[in-house]
Design an enzyme around this catalytic site. Structure first.
Site, PDB file in Angstrom:
ATOM      1  N   SER A   1       0.828  -1.200   0.000  1.00 32.07           N
ATOM      2  CA  SER A   1       0.000   0.000   0.000  1.00 32.07           C
ATOM      3  C   SER A   1       0.863   1.251   0.000  1.00 32.07           C
ATOM      4  O   SER A   1       0.572   2.227  -0.703  1.00 32.07           O
ATOM      5  CB  SER A   1      -0.918  -0.005   1.226  1.00 32.07           C
TER       6      SER A   1
ATOM      7  N   TRP B   1       2.343   1.570  -3.429  1.00 33.96           N
ATOM      8  CA  TRP B   1       1.310   1.979  -4.388  1.00 33.96           C
ATOM      9  C   TRP B   1       1.169   3.496  -4.423  1.00 33.96           C
ATOM     10  O   TRP B   1       0.933   4.076  -5.483  1.00 33.96           O
ATOM     11  CB  TRP B   1      -0.031   1.346  -4.005  1.00 33.96           C
ATOM     12  N   HIS B   2       1.354   4.132  -3.272  1.00 40.23           N
ATOM     13  CA  HIS B   2       1.155   5.582  -3.209  1.00 40.23           C
ATOM     14  C   HIS B   2       2.280   6.365  -3.879  1.00 40.23           C
ATOM     15  O   HIS B   2       2.066   7.527  -4.243  1.00 40.23           O
ATOM     16  CB  HIS B   2       1.015   6.032  -1.756  1.00 40.23           C
ATOM     17  N   GLY B   3       3.418   5.782  -4.044  1.00 43.81           N
ATOM     18  CA  GLY B   3       4.462   6.531  -4.730  1.00 43.81           C
ATOM     19  C   GLY B   3       5.843   5.942  -4.579  1.00 43.81           C
ATOM     20  O   GLY B   3       6.087   5.090  -3.711  1.00 43.81           O
TER      21      GLY B   3
ATOM     22  N   PHE C   1      -0.577   9.652  -7.899  1.00 40.15           N
ATOM     23  CA  PHE C   1      -0.471   8.227  -7.615  1.00 40.15           C
ATOM     24  C   PHE C   1      -1.062   7.381  -8.731  1.00 40.15           C
ATOM     25  O   PHE C   1      -0.935   6.197  -8.713  1.00 40.15           O
ATOM     26  CB  PHE C   1      -1.159   7.889  -6.290  1.00 40.15           C
TER      27      PHE C   1
END
Length: 481
Positions: free
Chosen positions: A322, A325-327, A481
């Site tokens: 997670s 996934w955000h960056g 994102f």
């Protein structure tokens, strides 16, 4: 094209009118959805259209191929894996290649090895993580035989590119959204009115709360040396409301806009800052992403049905993913691991229960114990948001060094108190409205207020504030994102 832009204000009514003029021809209506969505997306950079088209085409073809080889488990697995790897490879190159190349080079230099990996001068396509995960869910669901593959490329392209949720979610499942493009849609006046209310509430959270919070947060975290520890914490609190107003505001606008077209999207936020612990927070924050990781990563790894060490492993895996996934930044990785450290003990002790705040009597105030639990959870979330917001690990360290010093007990700067009073009032309004409306689907779902005059008055007040604070056209945080 931004939801809070003048262009969108003209785009939406035109698309709405043409769309419903085609209501008697489903296929042409879906064609128009694809054209309008590609136009909407192409205004950022028309070259990105080839990428989303490639993702859509490969996922569409993989579904048909998986269905065609229904009798061969090996062939179905190979086709599914190939499409998943292709989509993740595209995402990896555009979003993570430079990050891993630079990190690996830095690690080698720390051991005295001078290496210099080539990096790519590429732009991150807007919303690539969202539509990639949406496409992956389709392939996996067809492989699992949880749905039939579609043989209509138009309805599939509409499912992937539907413009309200294209660039920042909610991340829809094919089992929910795709069937809605397969059947005729009828205009529902009450649903459309509710959609307009939800759009209004989303714009209020974005323009009045998030964009004004951003001015203070950027000012303080952009010059850490100038401010004291109290300022650092106050900026963290304001960032918590900035990212909530920004992201949940986008989701409200997306869901409300979809209602205008007879489409129901899944909820993405359920008053997360009223959570009693971190486990409950993650049931209410970015619900579509969390559900995606639970269904496609956590449960296949064994979920909570395995030994406690493996349960802890599974929790850390999904929070690590997670964060990534955000960056492509170590701050996001650390943010994910921070939440894993808070979440894992609740899972292992079986205390990740669901509280009944959503079913509580409307208007009832929380008890002192509930207020303590919600306040503590909010502070823990704020500390995580500081890591998330920091430009780098070193930047986060500077912020925490200031914050966890004696200057934490200093008074914030006077200019802050004078300059942010309107924003504080807007935040207070948001908290009160969402608490009173916590068992409904969005903040302005206030049909329970019997007085039509009061309802209309609320709408006009919010609209006036939106107009007053509009004009900044600040991009949404989750577009990166």
């Amino acid at each position: 094209m931004l939801f809070n832009s003048l262009e969108f204000m003209f785009f939406l009514p035109v698309v709405f009118c043409v769309y419903w003029l085609m209501r008697s021809a489903l296929r042409w209506q879906n064609v128009f959805v694809v054209v309008a969505s590609y136009f909407f997306y192409g205004l950022w950079d028309w070259r990105f259209l080839f990428l989303i088209a490639l993702t859509s085409l490969c996922s569409f073809a993989s579904g048909i191929a998986i269905e065609r080889y229904e009798g061969s488990a090996k062939a179905r697995k190979l086709i599914s894996a190939s499409n998943i790897i292709l989509n993740l490879a595209i995402l990896g190159v555009f979003k993570y290649y430079n990050f891993f190349a630079e990190s690996l080079a830095a690690m080698c230099r720390s051991f005295g090895w001078e290496v210099d990996f080539a990096t790519l001068n590429i732009i991150l396509p807007v919303g690539i993580s969202f539509y990639t995960f949406q496409a992956l869910s389709y392939t996996i669901d067809v492989y699992r035989q949880q749905m039939k593959a579609t043989h209509d490329p138009i309805e599939f392209f509409a499912f992937i590119s539907f413009f309200p949720q294209l660039v920042a979610g909610p991340i829809e499942r094919a089992t929910n959204l795709l069937p809605q493009f397969q059947r005729p849609r009828t205009f529902d006046y009450d649903e459309a009115v509710d959609g307009m209310r939800q759009i209004l509430w989303g714009l209020f959270k974005k323009i009045v709360i998030a964009d004004n919070c951003a001015l203070l947060v950027d000012g303080i975290y952009g010059d850490v040396a100038r401010f004291n520890g109290c300022d650092m914490f106050v900026a963290g609190v304001f960032f918590a409301f900035q990212i909530y107003g920004d992201f949940s505001g986008y989701s409200d606008i997306a869901i409300g806009t979809a209602k205008l077209f007879g489409i129901r999207l899944k909820d993405n936020f359920l008053t997360p800052y009223f959570s009693h612990d971190i486990a409950e927070f993650w049931k209410r924050w970015h619900i579509s992403l969390n559900k995606w990781f639970v269904d496609y990563v956590y449960i296949p790894l064994g979920g909570s049905r395995v030994s406690k060490p493996k349960v802890a492993r599974n929790v850390f895996v999904i929070f690590l993913l997670s964060g990534l996934w955000h960056g492509a930044n170590w701050t996001y990785v650390c943010w994910g691991l921070y939440h894993a450290l808070l979440f894992a003990p609740l899972i292992l002790l079986g205390k990740n229960k669901k509280y009944n705040v959503m079913e509580a009597k409307r208007g009832a105030l929380p008890s002192l114990s509930e207020m303590w639990a919600m306040g503590l959870t909010f502070v823990l979330v704020v500390l995580g948001w500081i890591i998330f917001r920091a430009d780098s690990i070193a930047h986060a360290y500077d912020i925490f060094s200031k914050m966890f010093s004696l200057s934490l007990f200093s008074t914030p700067h006077i200019w802050f108190l004078e300059y942010r009073v309107p924003t504080l009032l807007a935040i207070a309004t948001c908290i009160i409205v969402e608490w009173a409306n916590r068992n409904n689907r969005h903040g302005l779902d206030i049909t329970w207020v019997k007085s039509r005059f009061l309802r209309v008055l609320v709408y006009y007040i919010l609209l006036s504030m939106i107009i007053l604070y509009s004009g900044k056209n600040v991009t949404f945080i989750y577009f990166q994102f």
